[in-house]
Design an enzyme around this catalytic site. Structure first.
Site, PDB file in Angstrom:
ATOM      1  N   LYS A 142       0.841  -1.265  -0.177  1.00  0.00           N
ATOM      2  CA  LYS A 142      -0.045   0.066  -0.158  1.00  0.00           C
ATOM      3  C   LYS A 142       0.893   1.379   0.048  1.00  0.00           C
ATOM      4  O   LYS A 142       1.881   0.971   0.136  1.00  0.00           O
ATOM      5  CB  LYS A 142      -0.848   0.034   1.327  1.00  0.00           C
ATOM      6  CG  LYS A 142      -0.191   0.382   2.492  1.00  0.00           C
ATOM      7  CD  LYS A 142      -1.217   0.466   3.647  1.00  0.00           C
ATOM      8  CE  LYS A 142      -0.259   0.647   5.102  1.00  0.00           C
ATOM      9  NZ  LYS A 142       0.435   2.072   4.856  1.00  0.00           N
TER      10      LYS A 142
ATOM     11  N   ASP B  76      -1.503  -6.178   2.952  1.00  0.00           N
ATOM     12  CA  ASP B  76      -1.887  -5.363   4.240  1.00  0.00           C
ATOM     13  C   ASP B  76      -1.414  -6.263   5.529  1.00  0.00           C
ATOM     14  O   ASP B  76      -1.830  -7.180   5.949  1.00  0.00           O
ATOM     15  CB  ASP B  76      -3.480  -5.396   4.141  1.00  0.00           C
ATOM     16  CG  ASP B  76      -3.889  -4.529   5.601  1.00  0.00           C
ATOM     17  OD1 ASP B  76      -3.513  -4.804   6.507  1.00  0.00           O
ATOM     18  OD2 ASP B  76      -4.841  -3.895   4.876  1.00  0.00           O
ATOM     19  N   HIS B  77      -0.449  -5.922   6.187  1.00  0.00           N
ATOM     20  CA  HIS B  77       0.278  -6.601   6.946  1.00  0.00           C
ATOM     21  C   HIS B  77      -0.383  -6.855   8.114  1.00  0.00           C
ATOM     22  O   HIS B  77      -0.055  -7.796   8.886  1.00  0.00           O
ATOM     23  CB  HIS B  77       1.575  -6.066   7.166  1.00  0.00           C
ATOM     24  CG  HIS B  77       1.744  -4.890   8.243  1.00  0.00           C
ATOM     25  ND1 HIS B  77       1.323  -3.411   7.872  1.00  0.00           N
ATOM     26  CD2 HIS B  77       1.946  -4.773   9.592  1.00  0.00           C
ATOM     27  CE1 HIS B  77       1.429  -2.785   8.882  1.00  0.00           C
ATOM     28  NE2 HIS B  77       1.956  -3.459   9.950  1.00  0.00           N
TER      29      HIS B  77
ATOM     30  N   LYS C 283      -0.786 -10.711  10.948  1.00  0.00           N
ATOM     31  CA  LYS C 283      -0.624 -10.641  12.276  1.00  0.00           C
ATOM     32  C   LYS C 283      -1.500 -12.071  12.947  1.00  0.00           C
ATOM     33  O   LYS C 283      -2.555 -12.068  12.512  1.00  0.00           O
ATOM     34  CB  LYS C 283      -0.970  -9.566  12.964  1.00  0.00           C
ATOM     35  CG  LYS C 283      -0.190  -8.243  12.693  1.00  0.00           C
ATOM     36  CD  LYS C 283      -0.625  -6.724  13.552  1.00  0.00           C
ATOM     37  CE  LYS C 283       0.191  -5.951  12.817  1.00  0.00           C
ATOM     38  NZ  LYS C 283       1.293  -5.668  13.422  1.00  0.00           N
TER      39      LYS C 283
ATOM     40  N   HIS D 258      -5.729  -1.324   7.024  1.00  0.00           N
ATOM     41  CA  HIS D 258      -5.809  -2.020   8.280  1.00  0.00           C
ATOM     42  C   HIS D 258      -7.185  -1.900   9.099  1.00  0.00           C
ATOM     43  O   HIS D 258      -7.716  -3.051   9.595  1.00  0.00           O
ATOM     44  CB  HIS D 258      -4.718  -1.599   9.224  1.00  0.00           C
ATOM     45  CG  HIS D 258      -3.427  -1.354   8.420  1.00  0.00           C
ATOM     46  ND1 HIS D 258      -2.863  -2.273   7.668  1.00  0.00           N
ATOM     47  CD2 HIS D 258      -2.349  -0.492   8.654  1.00  0.00           C
ATOM     48  CE1 HIS D 258      -1.645  -1.885   7.262  1.00  0.00           C
ATOM     49  NE2 HIS D 258      -1.038  -1.060   7.808  1.00  0.00           N
TER      50      HIS D 258
END
Ligand code: BG6
Length: 516
Positions: free
Chosen positions: A178, A207-208, A212, A270
């Site tokens: 992004k 989209d890190h 997670k 996010h």
């Protein structure tokens, strides 16, 4: 249902869902990763350490290759030294010489400019050489860790030099970071450029947050248990708060951040992804198609309030204190124009127009230089319909809450009322905690470990699809356009919890932000 929700499934099914595959370790097959912009911050702090950590965990093939591409006159040895330093400084797992030696044999560096045909020729020769000497089998992923304005040039050059072509049984993939555009129109243009070279199933948008563990655990919490789903709706839930607070300022990222701001930087991606995961219906399975369908339905059902002046807030950090140190305000940061109107704090209310969520506001907020670093999703429940106690007995009883602590201190908290020990009936809020650290011995992999592995495996569920990106911009564009007409954002003190308007926004609805 809109046309954009009806597309046919494409791409492989998530192997985690297949009972037979699930027993197999998820190890990447023969492949290489080519990183454009390999001298940048992201590569140094996240990508290179993640690759080492994957190798250390035995999840990369023995002949794995890492190719760096940048405008520096480095040799392969210089490049290896850079990766070495970054691994030593940022890797999660211990440094092991034998793992390092094997990995480093697969390092190559291609010097050159992103517009330089000679450099792309050299890149072509390099990947061909790797196929021969490292057995990478024609499987190459191109990671664009570069500003999006340069994506068109790079994908065009990859095409021109035959690097995007899959040859007999091998794969080529592109990974993009992004921001995917800065509004709906530019996102569409960008997507058009990328997908004119790579087919949709070969495009991996990072989209890190989806990488997670705690974000994936939201799916486990909701869909692996019986006790939460019955209350996960407007009969029991009063509202939902999604907070991503950072204590840091913009650091050295003025060039990226100014003109982008908090809403584009993290709400568009996010926070809306977190909203989609908390609000979506149960997917038929966790393959990419089913999961994306459900997320898209939620994002398509998101509605903004009519009065954006009352239900959104934005701010810019002023000088103050953070962690005992005096810090500059946003306008005094290096590289920020004196009158910049970029927001470093953004908050908004949205509603999800579905039967499940009718009348339940979702409040999103994010900001830099806030009181502390914390990301959490708090589901706030309605009060019990009847309390057989006196008002004094329950005066310290708040709302029941289920808080998913994304980071730090990863886990889940349930808050409910309990009797204070003693001779009187007095009820006070208490917390019941699940902490990752206390329940599991293994530490959580970094988001980028998981995501890079998934790219190499061709496993797409954790990567947002272009339609999700578009829906995000459809939600955000009106807010950003509205703010653009409102002049300067309100200043807020560094180290605090955002501008007054953010607190007033909730107070108007008879609610208050949680103090995480
Ligand atoms: C990035 C944003 O996507 O996420 C940054 O561009 C932000 O501005 C970062 O600092 C935060 O990531 P994390 O994983 O530390 O919450």
């Amino acid at each position: 249902m809109t046309a954009e929700l009806e597309e046919e499934p494409t791409g492989p099914v998530n192997p985690l869902r297949d009972p037979q595959d699930r027993r197999l370790p998820r190890i990447a097959g023969p492949s290489s990763l080519v990183i454009f912009g390999v001298t940048g911050d992201l590569a140094r702090k996240k990508l290179m350490p993640a690759i080492y950590d994957l190798a250390n965990r035995g999840l990369l093939p023995p002949g794995f290759a890492l190719v760096g591409f940048a405008r520096r006159d480095f040799s392969n040895q210089d490049f290896a030294q850079i990766v070495h330093d970054s691994v030593k400084e940022h890797a999660r797992t211990p440094f092991r010489e034998e793992v390092w030696q094997q990995l480093a044999e697969g390092f190559r560096f291609v010097p050159g400019d992103l517009t330089d045909d000679e450099a792309f020729k050299k890149l072509r020769e390099t990947v061909d050489e790797l196929d021969v000497n490292r057995g990478t089998g024609g499987n190459h992923a191109f990671y664009l860790s570069i500003p999006p304005s340069l994506f068109p040039k790079v994908v065009e050059k990859l095409k021109q030099h035959g690097l995007a072509d899959e040859v007999a049984g091998s794969w080529r993939r592109v990974v993009i970071e992004k921001p995917f555009g800065h509004d709906l129109k530019s996102a569409r243009e960008l997507n058009h450029v990328v997908e004119s070279v790579f087919p949709p199933e070969a495009v991996f948008r990072i989209d890190h947050y989806l990488g997670k563990e705690t974000v994936q655990n939201m799916l486990a919490l909701r869909f692996a248990n019986a006790m939460f789903e019955p209350v996960w709706n407007s009969h029991y839930v009063d509202h939902v708060q999604i907070t991503m607070a950072e204590d840091i300022g913009i650091g050295g990222r003025a060039g990226y951040y100014d003109g982008i701001g908090a809403a584009r930087d993290v709400i568009q991606n996010h926070l809306l992804q977190l909203l989609a995961l908390v609000a979506m219906e149960e997917p038929v399975s966790f393959d990419a198609w089913s999961l994306r369908q459900e997320k898209k339905k939620v994002l398509a059902a998101v509605k903004l309030p009519d009065r954006l002046d009352l239900h959104t807030a934005r701010g810019q950090y002023a000088a103050g204190w953070a962690g005992g140190t005096k810090v500059k305000g946003y306008l005094q940061e290096d590289g920020i124009p004196q009158h910049s109107a970029t927001e470093t704090f953004a908050a908004m209310r949205v509603d999800v127009d579905t039967r499940r969520w009718a009348g339940v506001p979702f409040y999103l907020r994010t900001g830099k230089r806030l009181g502390r670093r914390v990301t959490e999703v708090a589901v706030m429940f309605k009060r019990a319909p009847h309390l057989p106690f006196t008002a004094t007995e329950t005066e310290e009883l708040g709302q029941n809450a289920l808080v998913m602590r994304i980071q730090p201190d990863e886990g889940i908290t349930m808050r409910f009322g309990a009797k204070v020990p003693g001779t009187m009936m007095e009820i006070r809020d208490v917390n019941m905690d699940f902490a990752y650290g206390g329940s599991f011995t293994e530490s959580s992999p970094e988001a980028y470990e998981r995501l890079i592995l998934d790219v190499l495996l061709g496993d797409p569920p954790l990567f947002p699809q272009h339609t999700e990106v578009e829906l995000g911009w459809k939600i955000l564009d009106p807010v950003i356009n509205f703010w653009a007409e409102q002049g300067q954002p309100e200043q807020y003190d560094s180290g605090g919890w955002g501008p007054d308007s953010a607190h007033e926004m909730l107070a108007r609805d008879g609610r208050a932000w949680r103090r995480p």
